[in-house]
Design a protein around this motif. Structure first.
Motif, PDB file in Angstrom:
ATOM      1  N   ASP A  35     -68.181  70.765-123.595  1.00 31.02           N
ATOM      2  CA  ASP A  35     -67.993  69.364-123.202  1.00 31.02           C
ATOM      3  C   ASP A  35     -67.340  69.309-121.821  1.00 31.02           C
ATOM      4  O   ASP A  35     -66.133  69.082-121.694  1.00 31.02           O
ATOM      5  N   VAL A  36     -68.145  69.514-120.782  1.00 30.15           N
ATOM      6  CA  VAL A  36     -67.611  69.555-119.416  1.00 30.15           C
ATOM      7  C   VAL A  36     -67.080  68.189-119.005  1.00 30.15           C
ATOM      8  O   VAL A  36     -66.019  68.082-118.377  1.00 30.15           O
ATOM      9  N   ALA A  37     -67.791  67.133-119.362  1.00 28.44           N
ATOM     10  CA  ALA A  37     -67.352  65.786-119.004  1.00 28.44           C
ATOM     11  C   ALA A  37     -66.010  65.449-119.647  1.00 28.44           C
ATOM     12  O   ALA A  37     -65.132  64.852-119.015  1.00 28.44           O
ATOM     13  N   ASN A  53     -53.939  77.389-115.033  1.00 25.95           N
ATOM     14  CA  ASN A  53     -54.317  75.983-114.914  1.00 25.95           C
ATOM     15  C   ASN A  53     -55.239  75.751-113.718  1.00 25.95           C
ATOM     16  O   ASN A  53     -56.169  74.938-113.787  1.00 25.95           O
ATOM     17  N   ARG A  54     -55.006  76.462-112.636  1.00 17.79           N
ATOM     18  CA  ARG A  54     -55.906  76.350-111.485  1.00 17.79           C
ATOM     19  C   ARG A  54     -57.302  76.851-111.855  1.00 17.79           C
ATOM     20  O   ARG A  54     -58.317  76.284-111.451  1.00 17.79           O
ATOM     21  N   GLN A  55     -57.356  77.916-112.663  1.00 14.73           N
ATOM     22  CA  GLN A  55     -58.652  78.476-113.050  1.00 14.73           C
ATOM     23  C   GLN A  55     -59.461  77.495-113.888  1.00 14.73           C
ATOM     24  O   GLN A  55     -60.673  77.345-113.681  1.00 14.73           O
ATOM     25  N   ILE A  56     -58.818  76.825-114.848  1.00 11.02           N
ATOM     26  CA  ILE A  56     -59.580  75.891-115.671  1.00 11.02           C
ATOM     27  C   ILE A  56     -60.055  74.722-114.826  1.00 11.02           C
ATOM     28  O   ILE A  56     -61.165  74.207-115.015  1.00 11.02           O
ATOM     29  N   ARG A  57     -59.261  74.300-113.846  1.00 15.88           N
ATOM     30  CA  ARG A  57     -59.714  73.233-112.950  1.00 15.88           C
ATOM     31  C   ARG A  57     -60.938  73.687-112.152  1.00 15.88           C
ATOM     32  O   ARG A  57     -61.900  72.932-111.970  1.00 15.88           O
ATOM     33  N   LEU A  58     -60.912  74.918-111.668  1.00 11.91           N
ATOM     34  CA  LEU A  58     -62.059  75.437-110.926  1.00 11.91           C
ATOM     35  C   LEU A  58     -63.296  75.548-111.822  1.00 11.91           C
ATOM     36  O   LEU A  58     -64.400  75.164-111.419  1.00 11.91           O
ATOM     37  N   ASP A  59     -63.108  76.084-113.015  1.00  9.76           N
ATOM     38  CA  ASP A  59     -64.235  76.248-113.941  1.00  9.76           C
ATOM     39  C   ASP A  59     -64.893  74.900-114.235  1.00  9.76           C
ATOM     40  O   ASP A  59     -66.124  74.774-114.223  1.00  9.76           O
ATOM     41  N   VAL A  60     -64.056  73.901-114.503  1.00 13.67           N
ATOM     42  CA  VAL A  60     -64.586  72.572-114.822  1.00 13.67           C
ATOM     43  C   VAL A  60     -65.264  71.962-113.605  1.00 13.67           C
ATOM     44  O   VAL A  60     -66.359  71.388-113.704  1.00 13.67           O
ATOM     45  N   PHE A  87     -66.684  73.464-110.984  1.00 15.94           N
ATOM     46  CA  PHE A  87     -67.966  74.130-110.711  1.00 15.94           C
ATOM     47  C   PHE A  87     -69.034  73.696-111.708  1.00 15.94           C
ATOM     48  O   PHE A  87     -70.179  73.420-111.344  1.00 15.94           O
ATOM     49  N   ASN A  88     -68.676  73.662-112.996  1.00 19.52           N
ATOM     50  CA  ASN A  88     -69.667  73.327-114.015  1.00 19.52           C
ATOM     51  C   ASN A  88     -70.043  71.847-114.003  1.00 19.52           C
ATOM     52  O   ASN A  88     -71.137  71.486-114.451  1.00 19.52           O
ATOM     53  N   ALA A  89     -69.147  71.004-113.487  1.00 23.67           N
ATOM     54  CA  ALA A  89     -69.459  69.578-113.374  1.00 23.67           C
ATOM     55  C   ALA A  89     -70.194  69.266-112.075  1.00 23.67           C
ATOM     56  O   ALA A  89     -70.605  68.125-111.855  1.00 23.67           O
ATOM     57  N   GLY A  90     -70.333  70.263-111.217  1.00 25.13           N
ATOM     58  CA  GLY A  90     -70.966  70.028-109.927  1.00 25.13           C
ATOM     59  C   GLY A  90     -70.096  69.226-108.980  1.00 25.13           C
ATOM     60  O   GLY A  90     -70.591  68.599-108.041  1.00 25.13           O
ATOM     61  N   ASN A  91     -68.786  69.248-109.203  1.00 24.43           N
ATOM     62  CA  ASN A  91     -67.850  68.491-108.371  1.00 24.43           C
ATOM     63  C   ASN A  91     -67.371  69.392-107.234  1.00 24.43           C
ATOM     64  O   ASN A  91     -66.300  70.005-107.307  1.00 24.43           O
TER      65      ASN A  91
END
Length: 223
Positions: A176-178, A198-205, A207-211
């Protein structure tokens, strides 16, 4: 407090009290557990392992404390196998015990992941936010699919307000990326205070959200 004049004397008195309990009440569960729970590592193992042979007549609560103390002691000496075995015995007696996380890790290491997932799902929701967040983060680390998200939903249903990063990990793990992006959007933490995790999860999200803007901002702040 180390600043108090009587702190050294109090420490000596406490040690003497433990020796007195050990000598005057040998084999008495409450005295033995009090002494055990104030010892650590090898000292705790030397004190606690002999108690196992005499604990069959103890109450479930007393046996729970014994196995939990031994699990902590084995963890302190880096014996993951025995720490996990004792943690699992603890949780079998008390499914709400904090040793649940150690028991889950032990089961996964033992290639019993399905059993670990069932154990988490059947355990009562933790009474404190930090313990429940630890469970959710562990589930996101250990289990594929929606197990972490399911645990997050259980926690929310129980009225626990789980932090944005833990929520995002659970939702992201379930695909559930959104939802993960929405959870992080509510957390306005300056990047300089962000942990690497925490920085890593922000990056992962991102990238996967195309943001790409969010990803670029994180990378610029980091480098």
């Amino acid at each position: 407090s180390e600043d108090l004049e009587w702190s050294d004397a109090a420490a000596k008195d406490f040690t003497a009290c433990q020796h007195m309990l050990d000598e005057r009440f040998p084999g008495q569960p409450e005295a033995a557990l009090f002494v055990l729970e104030h010892r650590y590592g090898k000292d705790a193992l030397a004190n606690g392992e002999p108690l196992l042979a005499h604990s069959s007549e103890w109450t479930p609560a007393q046996r729970t404390r014994l196995h939990a103390a031994l699990s902590r002691a084995y963890s302190a000496v880096k014996d993951e196998k025995h720490a996990g075995e004792q943690a699992l015995r603890t949780v079998e007696l008390d499914p709400s015990n904090p040793c649940l996380v150690e028991a889950l890790r032990y089961l996964v290491r033992s290639r019993r992941s399905d059993e670990a997932q069932r154990l988490l799902a059947s355990a009562p929701v933790a009474k404190t936010i930090w313990l429940e967040a630890q469970r959710i983060n562990t589930a996101a680390e250990l289990f594929p699919g929606a197990q972490a998200r399911d645990e997050l939903m259980r926690a929310r249903h129980a009225g626990l307000k789980i932090d944005a990063y833990t929520s995002a990990r659970a939702l992201f793990r379930a695909g559930d990326v959104a939802g993960a992006e929405a959870a992080l959007a509510a957390q306005k933490q300056p990047s300089k205070f962000m942990t690497p995790q925490n920085r890593q999860i922000r990056l992962d999200v991102a990238f996967n959200a195309g943001n790409s803007l969010a990803a670029a901002d994180l990378l610029r702040d980091e480098y």
